[in-house]
Design a protein around this motif. Sequence first.
Motif, short mmCIF file in Angstrom:
data_model
loop_
_atom_site.label_atom_id
_atom_site.label_comp_id
_atom_site.label_asym_id
_atom_site.label_seq_id
_atom_site.Cartn_x
_atom_site.Cartn_y
_atom_site.Cartn_z
N THR A 151 26.50 -4.95 1.61
CA THR A 151 27.55 -5.86 1.83
C THR A 151 28.36 -6.12 0.26
O THR A 151 29.48 -6.13 0.16
N GLN A 180 30.41 -12.78 7.17
CA GLN A 180 30.67 -11.88 5.99
C GLN A 180 32.06 -12.75 5.29
O GLN A 180 32.15 -12.53 4.21
N ASP A 196 32.02 -2.44 8.95
CA ASP A 196 30.71 -2.71 8.75
C ASP A 196 29.74 -2.19 10.25
O ASP A 196 30.46 -2.31 11.26
N GLU A 197 28.68 -1.66 10.30
CA GLU A 197 27.91 -1.59 11.31
C GLU A 197 28.93 -0.43 12.24
O GLU A 197 29.20 -0.62 13.37
N GLY A 210 23.04 -7.55 11.27
CA GLY A 210 23.98 -7.98 10.29
C GLY A 210 23.41 -9.27 9.86
O GLY A 210 23.73 -9.76 8.69
MG MG Z 1 25.03 -5.61 6.68
#
Ligand code: MG
Length: 667
Positions: free
Chosen positions: A277, A307, A371-372, A530
């Motif tokens: 991140t 996030q 992300d992911e 996450g």
């Molecule tokens: Mg992550």
Amino acid sequence: MGLKLLKTEEKIVAMLALDKLEDLLKVYPYRYDHNEVIAFEDWKLSDKVFFNGVLLNKPRVAYFNRRSSANFDIEYEGNIIHCRIYNRPWVNKLEVGANINIQGKYNGQNNVAVSNYSLTSLEDNLGLFPVYSLSAGISIQAYRKFVKKVYDQYHHEIIDDLPNNLKAKYKLLDLKTALKYIHFPNSLEEITLGRRTLKYREFLRFNLEAQLRIQDFKSHNKVPKEFDQAKLEALINNLDFALTTDQRSALDQLLGDLNSTKIMNRLLQGDVGSGKTIVAALLIYANYLSGSQSAFMAPTELLAIQQEEYLKGVFKGLDVNVASLYSAKDQKAKQAILNALASGEIDVIVGTHSLFQDDTVFLDLGLVVIDEQQRFGVNQRSQLFAKGIKVDRLLMSATPIPRTMASVLFADMDISTIREKPAYRKEIKTKLIKENSMKPILNEIINHLKNGEQIYVVTPAIEDDEEVNVASVEQIYKSLNIVFNQIEKLDVKVASLHGKQDSDLKNQIMQDFASGHYDVLVATTVIEVGIDNPNANIIVIYDANYFGLSQLHQLRGRVGRSNKQAYAYLLSKTKDPDALAKLEFIESHTDGFEISEYDLQVRGPGDVIGIRQSGIPNFILGDLEKDKAMMEIAKTDAIEIIRVLDNPDYHDIMESVRIKNNIEGVE
Ligand code: MG
Ligand code: ADP
């Protein structure tokens, strides 16, 4: 649609969301029932069995919740077989004395769990029968009939798009025959032949798509993005920690892409907890300095919120305007954000699926971070890319993919890898407990709690279920409350978290857990990806054998995010040797690369759960490990086809690949 459809057939079309009826033929069986009569003496535990016999008594139906089960006995070769079938309450209309074909699994002691039955003649039930995945209310018999009907109607129109030279070279079938063999096989050999052709075709198309994308990216240059390197370095120096060498070199690669005429199309892979991140955040800052907007897409609201907070923390004191967008936000707040996004007031938007909806408009979107990435479909990703022009793309994934495989699967992407973890981290200690209860570790757990540590407890189910006997959030939540607070007389605050709660509640619970209000969080796999709470250092996983390897690795990665020693306890009383081997492997290995390599070997990427978890593209027939050689050949062939495009033999396959493969946001 040319055919007149029965009600069930309409249901099937809806279930599969078919655009055209012929597409039904592209839905392949996932296995075949091979019905042969095998003498009762030769039945072994867990065998798939098929037999024909006489119904001895009226089926007794029992209901629980909204499900039912029925028991009845069948005489087969002088043996009495006790049958049980779920959710077919109408079997009680079967007449005693009827002749029935039964298909099911042998559970020992004359017990059979029935999956299907039929009253037609024995001969009609012998042979090979394709099995498709169906939703409730659609019978396999009706489905098979429908496939036949569609094949009969359309097989003349099937375009055999495989180039003739390749078909001859590899002795492949024409598409029509391959489909016939797959859906209506007369022998195991036909299935093998049909699969071989379809598998190659699938691999070839995959590689053609990748090669087309490479060409597309190459042919569209962008204006390099300039940014003030000194400002970026100042931010890096201001972080609470120093970047690891891997993070720094990954970042330099990303910045190089940003500043190049080539559109960035890069995968950043790094084990869970490796610190992806922050690398993305620094890239986003550089993109901000260059003057364009960034979007950061997360798979769940919990993650989006997390996030957003993380980015705000990193950019504290700077003039970067970060906001978030997800469906649970109230309409007014959402509208304000949409307006600010369109006017360019917002520099960085973090969000979930809301980001790629039609009403989300950017003034100047220059960078998308996903992300992911394995959680999103290709179409969803390209919808977001299409919201800007020549958008730089960074995909992040926590499943390290072995190099050889990555070079085939992500042929069109550049790859950066973070291998090492931040140095101060201690290795997570993992223990397999061969019991599905906390009893053997209760003292340890209580000591952790007394030291003020926070604990995740994960279960496979939300509520109790009579059919599948696994630990549930509901039940463990109750019993932990009793054990910790009534029996042990501690003051332990337990919370529960699962997918059925509404998202405000979930977010609240996560925040309260992060802030230390709760000591124990009992959850389903909603915490799998996450979630970053460095204060929680212990994770207990019930019925650990129910989870896939990479899933267990991801879950374990929720802890060990601080400088304290972290522990993972895997509870399972499974006796299945494969499941035990899996759990023992995870107990003794912590490196994500080793785990995914092992996972690929043992289960193969063909395993559906494995694929969903790992983000490896889902081939319907091909198995990337077993069919590695074929995949490599298909790649070479694809490169050749793209090189000599005007060969008329390649026209059909390119046509069908191009239709599927419109790359958005590049032009
Ligand atoms: Mg992550
Ligand atoms: P993941 O790669 O799984 O997404 P995260 O980005 O969530 O990992 O990082 C996990 C934690 O490690 C975060 O709290 C992050 O701030 C921290 N972190 C990242 N890089 C470093 C580093 N170089 N040194 C110390 N901590 C770091």
